[in-house]
Scaffold this active site. Sequence first.
Site, PDB file in Angstrom:
ATOM      1  N   ASP A   2       0.906  -1.231   0.068  1.00 38.12           N
ATOM      2  CA  ASP A   2       0.130   0.049  -0.178  1.00 38.12           C
ATOM      3  C   ASP A   2       0.830   1.331  -0.052  1.00 38.12           C
ATOM      4  O   ASP A   2       2.082   1.340   0.654  1.00 38.12           O
ATOM      5  CB  ASP A   2      -0.876  -0.072   1.209  1.00 38.12           C
ATOM      6  CG  ASP A   2      -1.878   0.980   1.049  1.00 38.12           C
ATOM      7  OD1 ASP A   2      -3.123   0.452   0.841  1.00 38.12           O
ATOM      8  OD2 ASP A   2      -1.762   2.070   1.243  1.00 38.12           O
ATOM      9  N   HIS A   5     -10.465  -5.027  -3.449  1.00 34.42           N
ATOM     10  CA  HIS A   5      -9.121  -5.449  -2.823  1.00 34.42           C
ATOM     11  C   HIS A   5      -9.192  -5.685  -1.354  1.00 34.42           C
ATOM     12  O   HIS A   5     -10.234  -5.166  -0.557  1.00 34.42           O
ATOM     13  CB  HIS A   5      -8.421  -4.008  -3.028  1.00 34.42           C
ATOM     14  CG  HIS A   5      -8.754  -2.839  -2.361  1.00 34.42           C
ATOM     15  ND1 HIS A   5      -9.862  -1.953  -3.176  1.00 34.42           N
ATOM     16  CD2 HIS A   5      -8.583  -2.206  -1.264  1.00 34.42           C
ATOM     17  CE1 HIS A   5      -9.955  -1.011  -2.600  1.00 34.42           C
ATOM     18  NE2 HIS A   5      -9.420  -0.935  -1.302  1.00 34.42           N
TER      19      HIS A   5
END
Length: 115
Positions: free
Chosen positions: A31, A101
């Site tokens: 991320d 996701h």
Amino acid sequence: MSTDCLFCKISQGDIPAKLVYEDESVVAFRDINPQAPQHFLLIPRKHIRTTLDLSEEDAALIGHIYLVAGKIATQFDFADEGFRVVNNCNEGGGQVVWHLHFHLLGGRQMGWPPG
Ligand code: 5GP
Ligand code: ZN
């Protein structure tokens, strides 16, 4: 594939990301704004907008993503201490990227309830 989707572009290699895993159906990468010492995003290559857009034919795909989550946690050595897998669905769930996701978070003690 959705032409204006950030995660479709990452999955195709059109936008760079720190990939840690990929196969024919799933891609995982770090991320960009980590919320824990270890923070990965696991996505299907298939463009699925939200959890609510899943169909029966995607059941094995989602199961596969969970298996990959465990493998990544093991690979990066935070499986035994513990980790969290999170899916945010729709605005109220905190979703901001409209390609399904799963967050894989680890490397610190998780709080409960989540914010
Ligand atoms: P959501 O809030 O939709 O569940 O999570 C979206 C996540 O995508 C956020 O944690 C955000 O930091 C991450 N993100 C947004 N843009 C990018 C990007 O361009 N690259 C990467 N690696 N992560 C991103
Ligand atoms: Zn997409």
